[in-house]
Design an enzyme around this catalytic site. Sequence first.
Site, PDB file in Angstrom:
ATOM      1  N   ARG A 127     139.704 -39.570 -71.221  1.00 36.84           N
ATOM      2  CA  ARG A 127     140.073 -40.440 -70.095  1.00 36.84           C
ATOM      3  C   ARG A 127     139.480 -41.833 -70.206  1.00 36.84           C
ATOM      4  O   ARG A 127     140.031 -42.788 -69.688  1.00 36.84           O
ATOM      5  CB  ARG A 127     139.721 -39.756 -68.777  1.00 36.84           C
ATOM      6  CG  ARG A 127     140.595 -38.516 -68.543  1.00 36.84           C
ATOM      7  CD  ARG A 127     140.214 -37.753 -67.287  1.00 36.84           C
ATOM      8  NE  ARG A 127     138.889 -37.165 -67.342  1.00 36.84           N
ATOM      9  CZ  ARG A 127     138.605 -35.961 -67.829  1.00 36.84           C
ATOM     10  NH1 ARG A 127     139.569 -35.211 -68.318  1.00 36.84           N
ATOM     11  NH2 ARG A 127     137.385 -35.509 -67.838  1.00 36.84           N
ATOM     12  N   GLU A 153     126.257 -26.801 -71.111  1.00 41.57           N
ATOM     13  CA  GLU A 153     125.644 -25.718 -70.341  1.00 41.57           C
ATOM     14  C   GLU A 153     125.293 -24.542 -71.248  1.00 41.57           C
ATOM     15  O   GLU A 153     124.232 -23.947 -71.135  1.00 41.57           O
ATOM     16  CB  GLU A 153     126.608 -25.281 -69.233  1.00 41.57           C
ATOM     17  CG  GLU A 153     126.007 -24.306 -68.267  1.00 41.57           C
ATOM     18  CD  GLU A 153     126.955 -23.986 -67.129  1.00 41.57           C
ATOM     19  OE1 GLU A 153     126.616 -23.083 -66.353  1.00 41.57           O
ATOM     20  OE2 GLU A 153     128.017 -24.620 -67.023  1.00 41.57           O
TER      21      GLU A 153
END
Length: 185
Positions: free
Chosen positions: A66, A103
């Site tokens: 993006r 994560e």
Amino acid sequence: MTLTSEEKEIILNSIRDIPDFPKPGIIFKDISTLLSNPAAFNTLMDHLTNRYLGYELDYIAGIDARGFIFGAILADRLGIGFVPVRKKGKLPYTTVAEKYSLEYGFDEVEIHIDAFVAKDNPDGKGAKVLLIDDLIATGGTAKAAANLIDRVGAHCVEACFVMELGFLKGREGISAPVYSVLQID
């Protein structure tokens, strides 16, 4: 240059929240509705253009994917080059890579080794680069991208984000000043 509260509302109200995406408990900030809203998108791009006119930048580096949208348009408006910071394995020439934590595990971003050529220095040393992406959350990708810019001899003068999830403290540890158009705490 700062946005008026009305301009911030125009941009913020054009971003859609998607609950439980990509997994339960996460509220995804969907910018596709910002991109499809000409008034909001032009408000954002006019603001960024005015903010960075005086920076005398050589390049904008946009983070996959993006950041490519905002970065390429801003680079065009400023009359400078655009450099993509891609996920590992997507660039065809010799690259420099930087790992960052996720994560669960690690990922990598990379740029071409010769991505930045300063106007007055053809080896790219000292090129002034703005890093841009749509969102900063935990900051791993942004930190890695800013490090890459500096590692190839350019200078990341600022990291810019359309939106910052401030409660995640992602800006901490980025090697350049950070500017966010919208902050969500």
